[in-house]
Design a protein around this motif. Structure first.
Motif, PDB file in Angstrom:
ATOM      1  N   GLN A 172      -3.310   7.309  10.414  1.00 12.68           N
ATOM      2  CA  GLN A 172      -3.107   6.140   9.105  1.00 12.68           C
ATOM      3  C   GLN A 172      -2.166   7.024   8.082  1.00 12.68           C
ATOM      4  O   GLN A 172      -1.272   6.105   7.661  1.00 12.68           O
ATOM      5  N   LEU A 173      -2.383   8.291   7.925  1.00 11.53           N
ATOM      6  CA  LEU A 173      -1.621   8.958   6.989  1.00 11.53           C
ATOM      7  C   LEU A 173      -0.169   8.846   7.283  1.00 11.53           C
ATOM      8  O   LEU A 173       0.875   8.641   6.516  1.00 11.53           O
ATOM      9  N   GLY A 174      -0.049   9.246   8.834  1.00 11.04           N
ATOM     10  CA  GLY A 174       1.452   9.079   9.066  1.00 11.04           C
ATOM     11  C   GLY A 174       2.185   7.630   9.075  1.00 11.04           C
ATOM     12  O   GLY A 174       3.315   7.654   8.751  1.00 11.04           O
ATOM     13  N   GLN A 175       1.268   6.719   9.453  1.00  9.69           N
ATOM     14  CA  GLN A 175       1.945   5.430   9.296  1.00  9.69           C
ATOM     15  C   GLN A 175       2.111   4.828   7.701  1.00  9.69           C
ATOM     16  O   GLN A 175       3.172   4.220   7.525  1.00  9.69           O
ATOM     17  N   THR A 176       1.408   5.461   6.813  1.00  9.45           N
ATOM     18  CA  THR A 176       1.640   5.180   5.411  1.00  9.45           C
ATOM     19  C   THR A 176       2.931   5.846   5.286  1.00  9.45           C
ATOM     20  O   THR A 176       3.842   5.379   4.617  1.00  9.45           O
ATOM     21  N   LEU A 177       3.176   7.115   5.615  1.00 15.68           N
ATOM     22  CA  LEU A 177       4.416   7.750   5.481  1.00 15.68           C
ATOM     23  C   LEU A 177       5.707   6.950   6.107  1.00 15.68           C
ATOM     24  O   LEU A 177       6.690   6.941   5.383  1.00 15.68           O
ATOM     25  N   LEU A 178       5.529   6.608   7.158  1.00 16.63           N
ATOM     26  CA  LEU A 178       6.578   5.879   7.690  1.00 16.63           C
ATOM     27  C   LEU A 178       6.829   4.580   7.315  1.00 16.63           C
ATOM     28  O   LEU A 178       8.038   4.145   7.010  1.00 16.63           O
ATOM     29  N   GLY A 179       5.948   3.775   6.768  1.00 18.44           N
ATOM     30  CA  GLY A 179       6.017   2.616   6.277  1.00 18.44           C
ATOM     31  C   GLY A 179       6.108   2.393   4.772  1.00 18.44           C
ATOM     32  O   GLY A 179       6.872   1.332   4.295  1.00 18.44           O
ATOM     33  N   SER A 207       0.723  11.605  -2.329  1.00 20.81           N
ATOM     34  CA  SER A 207      -0.609  11.281  -2.183  1.00 20.81           C
ATOM     35  C   SER A 207      -1.084  11.582  -0.758  1.00 20.81           C
ATOM     36  O   SER A 207      -2.148  11.833  -0.411  1.00 20.81           O
ATOM     37  N   SER A 208       0.018  11.233   0.081  1.00 19.57           N
ATOM     38  CA  SER A 208      -0.386  11.196   1.550  1.00 19.57           C
ATOM     39  C   SER A 208      -0.522  12.783   1.932  1.00 19.57           C
ATOM     40  O   SER A 208      -1.351  13.209   2.714  1.00 19.57           O
ATOM     41  N   VAL A 209       0.357  13.837   1.404  1.00 23.92           N
ATOM     42  CA  VAL A 209       0.372  15.200   1.575  1.00 23.92           C
ATOM     43  C   VAL A 209      -0.884  15.554   1.043  1.00 23.92           C
ATOM     44  O   VAL A 209      -1.840  16.421   1.509  1.00 23.92           O
ATOM     45  N   GLY A 210      -1.204  15.266  -0.190  1.00 27.18           N
ATOM     46  CA  GLY A 210      -2.694  15.839  -0.887  1.00 27.18           C
ATOM     47  C   GLY A 210      -3.776  15.059   0.259  1.00 27.18           C
ATOM     48  O   GLY A 210      -4.983  15.984   0.146  1.00 27.18           O
TER      49      GLY A 210
END
Length: 51
Positions: free
Chosen positions: A4-11, A21-24
């Motif tokens: 889900q974090l990966g999808q957030t970064l991609l999208g 926030s994703s890396v944290g």
């Protein structure tokens, strides 16, 4: 959770707030899984060196 974090970064594009926030969140997730006391509290199993 990691997917889900990966999808957030991609999208999410390259917004600084999304990247930070994703890396944290990924760092906090890794800390919970790898810290022996915390992982037992949350019912996680720490990854071994081969995993």
């Amino acid at each position: 959770m990691g997917a889900q974090l990966g999808q957030t970064l991609l999208g999410g594009g390259r917004s600084r707030a999304i990247v930070v926030s994703s890396v944290g969140s990924l760092a906090a997730l890794a800390a919970v899984i790898q810290t022996p006391g915390l992982s037992q509290f949350f019912g996680c199993t720490p990854l071994g060196p081969i995993a």
